[in-house]
Motif scaffolding. Structure first.
Motif, short mmCIF file in Angstrom:
data_model
loop_
_atom_site.label_atom_id
_atom_site.label_comp_id
_atom_site.label_asym_id
_atom_site.label_seq_id
_atom_site.Cartn_x
_atom_site.Cartn_y
_atom_site.Cartn_z
N ALA A 1 54.13 42.58 44.73
CA ALA A 1 53.37 44.10 45.04
C ALA A 1 52.50 44.52 43.98
O ALA A 1 53.64 44.34 42.82
CB ALA A 1 53.29 44.92 45.95
N PRO A 2 50.90 44.38 44.09
CA PRO A 2 50.15 45.08 42.66
C PRO A 2 51.14 45.66 41.87
O PRO A 2 51.60 46.31 40.56
CB PRO A 2 49.17 45.69 42.79
CG PRO A 2 48.46 44.40 43.86
CD PRO A 2 49.55 44.80 44.31
N THR A 3 51.64 47.00 42.64
CA THR A 3 52.75 48.11 42.04
C THR A 3 53.97 47.64 41.35
O THR A 3 54.00 48.12 40.15
CB THR A 3 52.81 49.00 42.96
OG1 THR A 3 53.40 50.19 42.78
CG2 THR A 3 53.61 48.74 44.31
N ALA A 4 54.25 46.30 42.08
CA ALA A 4 55.12 46.51 41.49
C ALA A 4 55.08 45.44 39.35
O ALA A 4 56.28 45.11 38.48
CB ALA A 4 56.47 45.08 42.36
N ILE A 5 53.79 44.83 39.51
CA ILE A 5 53.44 44.26 38.36
C ILE A 5 52.98 44.88 37.89
O ILE A 5 53.62 45.05 36.39
CB ILE A 5 52.51 43.04 38.40
CG1 ILE A 5 53.06 42.19 40.46
CG2 ILE A 5 51.74 42.38 37.60
CD1 ILE A 5 51.77 41.42 40.86
N ARG A 6 52.26 45.72 38.05
CA ARG A 6 52.33 47.45 37.46
C ARG A 6 53.30 48.00 35.92
O ARG A 6 52.92 48.04 35.09
CB ARG A 6 50.79 47.84 37.55
CG ARG A 6 49.75 47.57 37.69
CD ARG A 6 48.77 48.45 38.10
NE ARG A 6 48.85 49.73 39.04
CZ ARG A 6 48.13 48.80 40.39
NH1 ARG A 6 47.68 48.18 40.14
NH2 ARG A 6 48.97 49.81 41.36
N LEU A 7 54.03 48.02 37.41
CA LEU A 7 55.78 48.61 36.37
C LEU A 7 56.34 48.04 35.82
O LEU A 7 56.42 48.38 35.09
CB LEU A 7 57.13 49.02 38.11
CG LEU A 7 58.02 49.27 37.85
CD1 LEU A 7 57.74 50.78 37.29
CD2 LEU A 7 59.35 49.42 39.26
N LEU A 8 55.88 46.49 36.04
CA LEU A 8 57.13 45.77 35.07
C LEU A 8 56.66 45.56 33.53
O LEU A 8 56.75 45.16 32.97
CB LEU A 8 57.60 44.46 35.45
CG LEU A 8 58.61 44.81 36.77
CD1 LEU A 8 58.45 43.29 37.48
CD2 LEU A 8 60.07 45.15 36.80
N MET A 9 55.07 45.74 33.93
CA MET A 9 53.68 44.93 33.00
C MET A 9 54.02 46.28 31.92
O MET A 9 54.38 45.89 30.47
CB MET A 9 52.67 45.48 33.43
CG MET A 9 51.82 44.18 33.59
SD MET A 9 50.04 44.66 33.94
CE MET A 9 49.07 45.18 32.51
N LYS A 10 54.82 47.06 32.07
CA LYS A 10 54.48 48.89 31.17
C LYS A 10 55.85 48.34 29.97
O LYS A 10 55.64 48.69 29.44
CB LYS A 10 55.92 49.50 32.02
CG LYS A 10 54.21 50.39 32.66
CD LYS A 10 54.39 51.94 32.78
CE LYS A 10 56.13 52.35 33.26
NZ LYS A 10 56.13 53.86 33.82
N TYR A 11 57.31 47.68 31.07
CA TYR A 11 57.85 47.25 29.86
C TYR A 11 57.82 46.04 28.91
O TYR A 11 58.85 45.40 28.07
CB TYR A 11 58.99 46.35 30.78
CG TYR A 11 60.01 47.96 30.68
CD1 TYR A 11 60.78 49.24 30.64
CD2 TYR A 11 59.43 48.16 32.55
CE1 TYR A 11 60.71 50.00 31.44
CE2 TYR A 11 59.92 49.57 33.75
CZ TYR A 11 60.38 50.31 32.79
OH TYR A 11 60.75 51.63 33.92
N GLY A 12 56.75 45.03 29.48
CA GLY A 12 56.30 43.90 27.98
C GLY A 12 56.31 42.41 28.71
O GLY A 12 57.27 42.84 29.00
N THR A 13 56.99 42.07 27.37
CA THR A 13 56.53 40.26 27.99
C THR A 13 58.41 40.37 27.29
O THR A 13 58.50 38.91 28.55
CB THR A 13 56.32 39.36 26.99
OG1 THR A 13 56.24 39.33 25.49
CG2 THR A 13 54.94 39.37 27.58
N GLU A 14 59.23 40.74 26.91
CA GLU A 14 60.40 40.58 26.90
C GLU A 14 61.07 40.70 27.82
O GLU A 14 62.44 39.20 28.42
CB GLU A 14 60.73 41.06 25.62
CG GLU A 14 61.96 40.19 25.21
CD GLU A 14 63.56 41.73 25.23
OE1 GLU A 14 63.57 42.72 25.58
OE2 GLU A 14 63.99 40.78 25.11
#
Ligand code: PRX
Length: 697
Positions: free
Chosen positions: A405-418
């Motif tokens: 879901a987009p909400t999961a993607i946005r949540l994980l985006m917050k922590y960057g790419t590492e």
């Protein structure tokens, strides 16, 4: 109309490798098949029907319907006269005809890393037959409703398929719902049996599921309704420590060392659930299964017999029991799964949704199993024990098709790419999203970071009501535009209407409706056909009204702009909250945004925006001015936010949906919030009231 040629500019194309063996390898093939699905539906679906087992064949038209309230009652019928069984088709057919008995149906991955199980098609069939006999032994018959309130465990799939095997109607209630909500759903569907579990962990948090279920059953009794039986699976407990233990033998799970893992859990200081036990109602799953036979002849059902009820929220606050029926739903979920994820026999597919939602019904259970697919079934959270968990699981099982879901993607985006780059993810081939509009920034992150620019992203638009995808790209065929659900699936004819119900042609924006049914759409609201007609067919006679706003661009692409009830009218201009949110989220300081309307004496409505900032960013007047400017620049002066409130947390349902209804009340400082039982964390609301923008008080 779908354009003859796909656009060449501003689009992303699937990598060449994917096209080679794809079911729908090009835009031209998509267009040809689409035309066939609309002009000759009997021929188009006839090819799909051949893949399935029918006890008796249908005669007459493939679909029969009335979509126009002014001409009489709304009805949709698919393959009238045919008889079949969906459980037989997703299990027996795979084991016996397609020789997939030894193939893994599910990799189960528990909340704790290292808790895992596998189950083959043959084993799943045995479990389902046994449990179907258990249901019969408890007096469940064809047409009876059975409530299922379980965590994400294989036995949840077993329970739903066992119901389908004997023609009982399952009503799954998401295990995050409260006792009140479970009670309301049991009462509405008059379920005589409840299937639950002792408890489960969501991250670090223990959920005492049986305790909540008991509370719900008591609430039902207070309203003069009693279920006859409550079957409880021991998911966490073994005999010791569980008060149900004295009644039943040790839990037998398919994984031999599960008991050991439970011991570890206790050693680590994770408590076991409290398990109240009422011998007059409660029965143990394992005791019943021990004595059950593995032979169970399926009940041959009529095409239009009910398969399940699934509750979805309604604008009145009372949930609607969306009802789906056997044959059309089976064909539609099977075909959409195969084509939208371009399913190939070697795939390992993972959908992160919960089975308690329609996504889990259609794209964890029925669609994948109908294709003989191997799926990951995940009990845990994307952030537990750390924010790399998703990618760790992708590598562990070599996941090829991934749906979230987009909400999961946005949540994980917050922590960057590492955290993403810690894992290879090189097995991934197709990525999917569902549930809400995906803002282009999140789409790009998903495509670039998670998929390494290699995997098409299928943005699938659909609803509990539609049963399966209705607007969606096909991964090898449809050039993608970030944020657009692109074009209709086969057999689906969308249209855009203005407020007066006139159909708009070419580039336009308005109400998204559908002109005719497709096999997998809902048939009624359980026990309330009037509500079905009123909600979906009265506003614009002749059309199914989705309740979503939509824009069609110059290339014919469809862009969902958010729920119509989330549309705002500012000085006579229709604005989509999703559009403003997307503009806000594009700012580097913002992690998430939710926009609602606040009544305004001159403009009609004004824009009130709640923003959650990224970790480490602090809110100040300069940032506020930048955000206003950003929206002004992205959409236009008319969309300039009137108020921006710093919101460290947003009110969300347990499935992650933002409750805009609650935000609207906060924006207007109205304390009467109505039913907020579906809120995941109600303390957020108080905080938001306290920090309302002064100017808006
Ligand atoms: O507003 C649309 C949004 O989710 C609504 C349906 O919610 P539900 O019945 O809970 O089902 C969710 C899973 C299918 C729709 O009316 N929605 C769903 N998918 C998308 C979407 N909005 C934009 N883009 C999507 N891909």
């Amino acid at each position: 109309m779908i354009p003859d040629k796909a656009p060449k500019e501003d689009v992303f194309h699937a990598a060449g490798g994917l096209r080679k063996d794809a079911h729908v390898p090009s835009f031209e093939t998509y267009k040809e098949l689409y035309t066939k699905s609309v002009d000759s539906p009997d021929e188009f679906w006839g090819d799909v029907v051949k893949d399935f087992f029918w006890k008796t064949k249908h005669a007459g038209r493939f679909l029969d319907y009335n979509f126009d309230v002014t001409k009489g009652e709304i009805f949709i019928k698919c393959m009238e006269g045919a008889t079949t069984n969906i459980c037989y088709n997703v299990l027996d057919r795979n084991v016996h005809e397609r020789k997939l008995g030894e193939k893994i149906a599910f990799y189960w991955e528990g909340n704790e890393p290292g808790d895992d199980l596998t189950i083959t098609y043959k084993e799943l069939l045995h479990q389902v037959c046994k449990f179907a006999n258990v249901l019969k032994s408890q007096g469940v018959k064809k047409g009876d409703r059975v409530s299922i309130y379980m965590p994400m465990v294989i036995e949840l799939v077993v329970a739903m398929l066992a119901c389908a095997r004997i023609g009982a109607v399952h009503s799954i209630v998401f295990a995050g719902y409260s006792a009140e909500s479970l009670c309301e759903r049991i009462l509405d569907s008059q379920c005589t049996l409840l299937i639950t579990a002792d408890g489960f962990y969501r991250g670090d948090k223990l959920i005492n599921l049986k305790l909540i279920a008991d509370d719900a059953l008591q609430k039902c009794r207070d309203k003069s309704f009693s279920v006859l039986r409550c079957i409880m699976l021991k998911h966490l407990c073994k005999d010791e420590g569980a008060s149900a233990g004295s009644q039943s033998p040790p839990a037998k799970r398919s994984c031999p060392d599960m008991q050991e893992k439970q011991k570890d859990r206790v050693k680590k200081g994770h408590p076991l659930p409290k398990v109240p036990w009422n011998p007059e109602v409660d029965v143990c799953w394992h005791t019943l299964m021990d004595g059950a036979s593995e032979d169970c002849e399926p009940e041959w059902c009529e095409s239009e017999d009910p398969l399940f009820i699934l509750y979805t929220s309604g604008s009145t606050g009372k949930p609607k029991g969306v009802m789906h029926t056997v044959s059309g739903y089976m064909l539609y979920t099977a075909l959409t799964f195969k084509l939208v994820f371009d399913y190939q026999p070697g795939d390992v597919y993972w959908c992160t949704a919960d089975i308690g939602w329609i996504t889990g019904h259609s794209y964890i259970t029925y669609g994948p199993l109908a294709n003989g697919a191997t799926c990951v079934l995940f009990e845990g959270l994307p952030t537990y024990p750390d924010v790399s968990r998703m990618w760790e699981i992708v590598d562990k099982y070599h996941v090829t098709k991934f749906y979230t879901a987009p909400t999961a993607i946005r949540l994980l985006m917050k922590y960057g790419t590492e955290p993403v780059h810690k894992y290879k993810r090189d097995s991934l081939k197709v990525l999917g999203t569902v549930g809400e509009p995906i803002n282009p920034e999140a789409w790009q992150w998903y495509y670039n970071v998670v998929g390494d620019k290699r995997c098409p992203v299928v943005d699938t638009f659909w609803q509990t009501e539609t049963g399966g995808h209705v607007l969606t790209p096909l991964p090898a065929a449809t050039p993608m535009k970030p944020g657009s659900a692109t074009f209709p699936f086969f057999g689906v004819i969308p249209a855009i209407l203005n407020e007066s119900g006139e159909e708009l042609e070419g580039p336009s924006e308005g109400y998204l409706v559908f002109k005719q049914p497709w096999p997998g759409m809902m048939r009624t609201v359980y026990g309330n056909h009037d509500r079905f007609e009123t909600t979906y067919f009265k506003k614009f006679p002749g059309f199914y009204v989705t309740g979503d706003g939509c824009r069609r661009d110059k290339d014919g692409y469809y862009w969902i702009t958010g729920r119509i009830d989330d549309m705002l009218n500012v000085s006579g201009h229709l604005l989509s909250t999703a559009e403003v949110e997307s503009a806000l989220v594009e700012h580097e300081a913002v992690a998430e945004a939710a926009v609602v309307g606040r009544p305004h004496p001159v403009k009609g409505e004004s824009l009130y925006c709640f923003v959650t900032l990224n970790d480490g960013v602090s809110y100040n007047k300069a940032l506020e001015a930048q955000l206003k400017q950003q929206v002004r620049e992205k959409i236009g002066a008319i969309a300039t936010p009137d108020y921006i409130q710093n919101a460290p947390g947003l009110p969300k349902t347990r499935s992650g949906k933002i409750m805009r209804r609650v935000l609207r009340k906060i924006a207007s400082n109205e304390r009467d919030l109505g039913d907020i039982s579906t809120l995941a964390d109600s303390s957020v609301v108080e905080q938001l009231f306290e920090n309302r923008c002064c100017a808006a008080v």
